[in-house]
Design a protein around this motif. Structure first.
Motif, PDB file in Angstrom:
ATOM      1  N   LEU A  41      -1.673  -1.053  -9.850  1.00 28.34           N
ATOM      2  CA  LEU A  41      -0.663  -1.870 -10.518  1.00 28.34           C
ATOM      3  C   LEU A  41       0.595  -2.010  -9.658  1.00 28.34           C
ATOM      4  O   LEU A  41       1.130  -3.108  -9.494  1.00 28.34           O
ATOM      5  N   THR A  42       1.041  -0.910  -9.086  1.00 28.54           N
ATOM      6  CA  THR A  42       2.260  -0.940  -8.283  1.00 28.54           C
ATOM      7  C   THR A  42       2.058  -1.706  -6.980  1.00 28.54           C
ATOM      8  O   THR A  42       2.920  -2.506  -6.577  1.00 28.54           O
ATOM      9  N   ALA A  43       0.937  -1.477  -6.324  1.00 28.83           N
ATOM     10  CA  ALA A  43       0.663  -2.191  -5.069  1.00 28.83           C
ATOM     11  C   ALA A  43       0.520  -3.691  -5.330  1.00 28.83           C
ATOM     12  O   ALA A  43       1.041  -4.511  -4.566  1.00 28.83           O
ATOM     13  N   ALA A  44      -0.180  -4.063  -6.401  1.00 28.50           N
ATOM     14  CA  ALA A  44      -0.368  -5.482  -6.722  1.00 28.50           C
ATOM     15  C   ALA A  44       0.957  -6.149  -7.074  1.00 28.50           C
ATOM     16  O   ALA A  44       1.244  -7.270  -6.614  1.00 28.50           O
ATOM     17  N   ALA A  45       1.765  -5.473  -7.874  1.00 23.81           N
ATOM     18  CA  ALA A  45       3.071  -6.038  -8.244  1.00 23.81           C
ATOM     19  C   ALA A  45       3.961  -6.185  -7.012  1.00 23.81           C
ATOM     20  O   ALA A  45       4.678  -7.184  -6.862  1.00 23.81           O
ATOM     21  N   THR A  46       3.899  -5.211  -6.112  1.00 22.44           N
ATOM     22  CA  THR A  46       4.693  -5.288  -4.877  1.00 22.44           C
ATOM     23  C   THR A  46       4.209  -6.441  -4.010  1.00 22.44           C
ATOM     24  O   THR A  46       5.019  -7.211  -3.478  1.00 22.44           O
ATOM     25  N   TRP A  47       2.900  -6.563  -3.866  1.00 20.29           N
ATOM     26  CA  TRP A  47       2.333  -7.667  -3.078  1.00 20.29           C
ATOM     27  C   TRP A  47       2.828  -9.007  -3.618  1.00 20.29           C
ATOM     28  O   TRP A  47       3.317  -9.850  -2.867  1.00 20.29           O
ATOM     29  N   ASN A  48       2.703  -9.202  -4.916  1.00 22.54           N
ATOM     30  CA  ASN A  48       3.123 -10.472  -5.512  1.00 22.54           C
ATOM     31  C   ASN A  48       4.622 -10.680  -5.378  1.00 22.54           C
ATOM     32  O   ASN A  48       5.078 -11.806  -5.155  1.00 22.54           O
ATOM     33  N   ARG A  49       5.400  -9.629  -5.495  1.00 24.04           N
ATOM     34  CA  ARG A  49       6.859  -9.748  -5.379  1.00 24.04           C
ATOM     35  C   ARG A  49       7.259 -10.135  -3.956  1.00 24.04           C
ATOM     36  O   ARG A  49       8.247 -10.834  -3.752  1.00 24.04           O
ATOM     37  N   LEU A  50       6.502  -9.695  -2.974  1.00 24.90           N
ATOM     38  CA  LEU A  50       6.819 -10.002  -1.575  1.00 24.90           C
ATOM     39  C   LEU A  50       6.395 -11.416  -1.161  1.00 24.90           C
ATOM     40  O   LEU A  50       6.766 -11.872  -0.088  1.00 24.90           O
ATOM     41  N   GLY A  61       0.816  -1.218   0.000  1.00 25.76           N
ATOM     42  CA  GLY A  61       0.000   0.000   0.000  1.00 25.76           C
ATOM     43  C   GLY A  61       0.844   1.260   0.000  1.00 25.76           C
ATOM     44  O   GLY A  61       0.514   2.244  -0.683  1.00 25.76           O
ATOM     45  N   ALA A  62       1.950   1.258   0.736  1.00 22.50           N
ATOM     46  CA  ALA A  62       2.838   2.427   0.767  1.00 22.50           C
ATOM     47  C   ALA A  62       3.516   2.629  -0.582  1.00 22.50           C
ATOM     48  O   ALA A  62       3.631   3.769  -1.071  1.00 22.50           O
ATOM     49  N   VAL A  63       3.958   1.532  -1.191  1.00 24.27           N
ATOM     50  CA  VAL A  63       4.589   1.635  -2.520  1.00 24.27           C
ATOM     51  C   VAL A  63       3.553   2.126  -3.540  1.00 24.27           C
ATOM     52  O   VAL A  63       3.846   2.996  -4.371  1.00 24.27           O
ATOM     53  N   GLY A  64       2.351   1.596  -3.471  1.00 26.54           N
ATOM     54  CA  GLY A  64       1.295   2.051  -4.370  1.00 26.54           C
ATOM     55  C   GLY A  64       0.978   3.525  -4.168  1.00 26.54           C
ATOM     56  O   GLY A  64       0.770   4.265  -5.143  1.00 26.54           O
ATOM     57  N   SER A  65       0.955   3.982  -2.916  1.00 29.55           N
ATOM     58  CA  SER A  65       0.691   5.397  -2.626  1.00 29.55           C
ATOM     59  C   SER A  65       1.782   6.282  -3.202  1.00 29.55           C
ATOM     60  O   SER A  65       1.505   7.375  -3.721  1.00 29.55           O
ATOM     61  N   THR A  66       3.013   5.811  -3.126  1.00 32.99           N
ATOM     62  CA  THR A  66       4.115   6.571  -3.715  1.00 32.99           C
ATOM     63  C   THR A  66       3.935   6.690  -5.227  1.00 32.99           C
ATOM     64  O   THR A  66       4.102   7.772  -5.800  1.00 32.99           O
ATOM     65  N   ALA A  67       3.571   5.595  -5.868  1.00 35.88           N
ATOM     66  CA  ALA A  67       3.337   5.625  -7.321  1.00 35.88           C
ATOM     67  C   ALA A  67       2.198   6.580  -7.664  1.00 35.88           C
ATOM     68  O   ALA A  67       2.289   7.351  -8.632  1.00 35.88           O
ATOM     69  N   LEU A  68       1.124   6.547  -6.894  1.00 34.81           N
ATOM     70  CA  LEU A  68      -0.006   7.441  -7.120  1.00 34.81           C
ATOM     71  C   LEU A  68       0.458   8.893  -7.050  1.00 34.81           C
ATOM     72  O   LEU A  68       0.119   9.716  -7.920  1.00 34.81           O
ATOM     73  N   ASN A  69       1.252   9.230  -6.047  1.00 29.98           N
ATOM     74  CA  ASN A  69       1.725  10.606  -5.906  1.00 29.98           C
ATOM     75  C   ASN A  69       2.673  11.003  -7.036  1.00 29.98           C
ATOM     76  O   ASN A  69       2.595  12.124  -7.542  1.00 29.98           O
ATOM     77  N   VAL A  70       3.555  10.105  -7.437  1.00 31.19           N
ATOM     78  CA  VAL A  70       4.470  10.407  -8.545  1.00 31.19           C
ATOM     79  C   VAL A  70       3.674  10.706  -9.814  1.00 31.19           C
ATOM     80  O   VAL A  70       3.925  11.707 -10.502  1.00 31.19           O
ATOM     81  N   VAL A  71       2.706   9.869 -10.132  1.00 32.81           N
ATOM     82  CA  VAL A  71       1.897  10.082 -11.336  1.00 32.81           C
ATOM     83  C   VAL A  71       1.095  11.381 -11.221  1.00 32.81           C
ATOM     84  O   VAL A  71       0.994  12.150 -12.188  1.00 32.81           O
TER      85      VAL A  71
END
Length: 158
Positions: free
Chosen positions: A141-150, A13-23
Motif C-alpha cells: 500500500l505504501t509503495a503503491a501510494a508513493t509511486w502514484n504520488r511521484l 520501494g524504500a518507502v514501502g520497506s520502511t512501512a513494512l519495518n514499522v509495522v
C-alpha cells in the motif's frame, strides 16, 4: 522507460520497506514477541554460499544485525524498480498496485528463505502468516501510494 521512473520505483520501494519495518516492529512491541531470526539466518546462509567469513562472536552478531535489514531494504527497493518497469512510468490503480507490490515482495521474501532452507511456509501457524502478511500489505500500500504520488499529472494518461 525514463531513468527518473526507475529512481521513483526505488524511492517507492524504500518507502514501502520502511512501512513494512514499522509495522513489524509495532507487532513486536504490541504482542511482546521476539524479533525474527530470519534476517540473521539469511545473512549466515548467504555468507556460507559466498564463502564470506562474518567473523566470530559479537563481530559476527553485529554484522548479522546490520546486513539482515539491508538485505530486506535491497529486496524492497528492487521490487519497487521492477514495479516501475511493469508500470511503464504510469500511475496504477491503488488496490491493484498495492496487491502486486505486497504479494510480489512477500513472494520474493518467502521464496528466498524457502530456497535457502531457512524456513518452510507450509509449516507456519496462522499467527506466523498474519505476522508475515500484514507488514507486506503495508509495504504494498505504501509503495503503491508513493509511486502514484511521484507521477506527475502529465504521466497519468501516458
Amino acid at each position: 522507460m525514463r531513468r527518473v521512473d526507475l529512481a521513483d520505483g526505488a524511492i517507492a520501494g524504500a518507502v514501502g520497506s520502511t512501512a513494512l519495518n514499522v509495522v513489524s516492529y509495532l507487532d513486536v512491541a504490541l504482542r511482546a514477541r521476539p524479533e525474527s531470526d530470519v534476517p540473521g539466518e539469511t545473512v549466515d546462509r548467504l555468507a556460507d554460499i559466498a564463502h564470506v567469513n562474518l567473523g566470530s562472536g559479537a563481530r559476527a552478531a553485529n554484522r548479522r544485525s546490520g546486513l539482515g535489514p539491508l538485505i530486506g531494504y535491497g529486496l524492497g527497493i528492487a521490487a519497487g524498480v521492477a514495479f516501475a518497469l511493469y508500470a511503464g512510468g504510469r500511475r496504477q490503480p491503488l488496490p491493484m498496485a498495492a496487491g502486486v507490490l505486497g504479494a510480489g515482495v512477500m513472494t520474493m521474501t518467502d521464496g528466498s528463505i524457502t530456497a535457502l532452507g531457512i524456513s518452510d511456509p507450509r509449516t507456519w501457524r496462522r499467527s506466523d502468516w498474519i505476522s508475515d502478511i500484514i507488514p507486506h500489505l503495508a509495504y504494498g500500500l505504501t509503495a503503491a501510494a508513493t509511486w502514484n504520488r511521484l507521477r506527475r499529472p502529465s504521466d497519468r494518461g501516458r
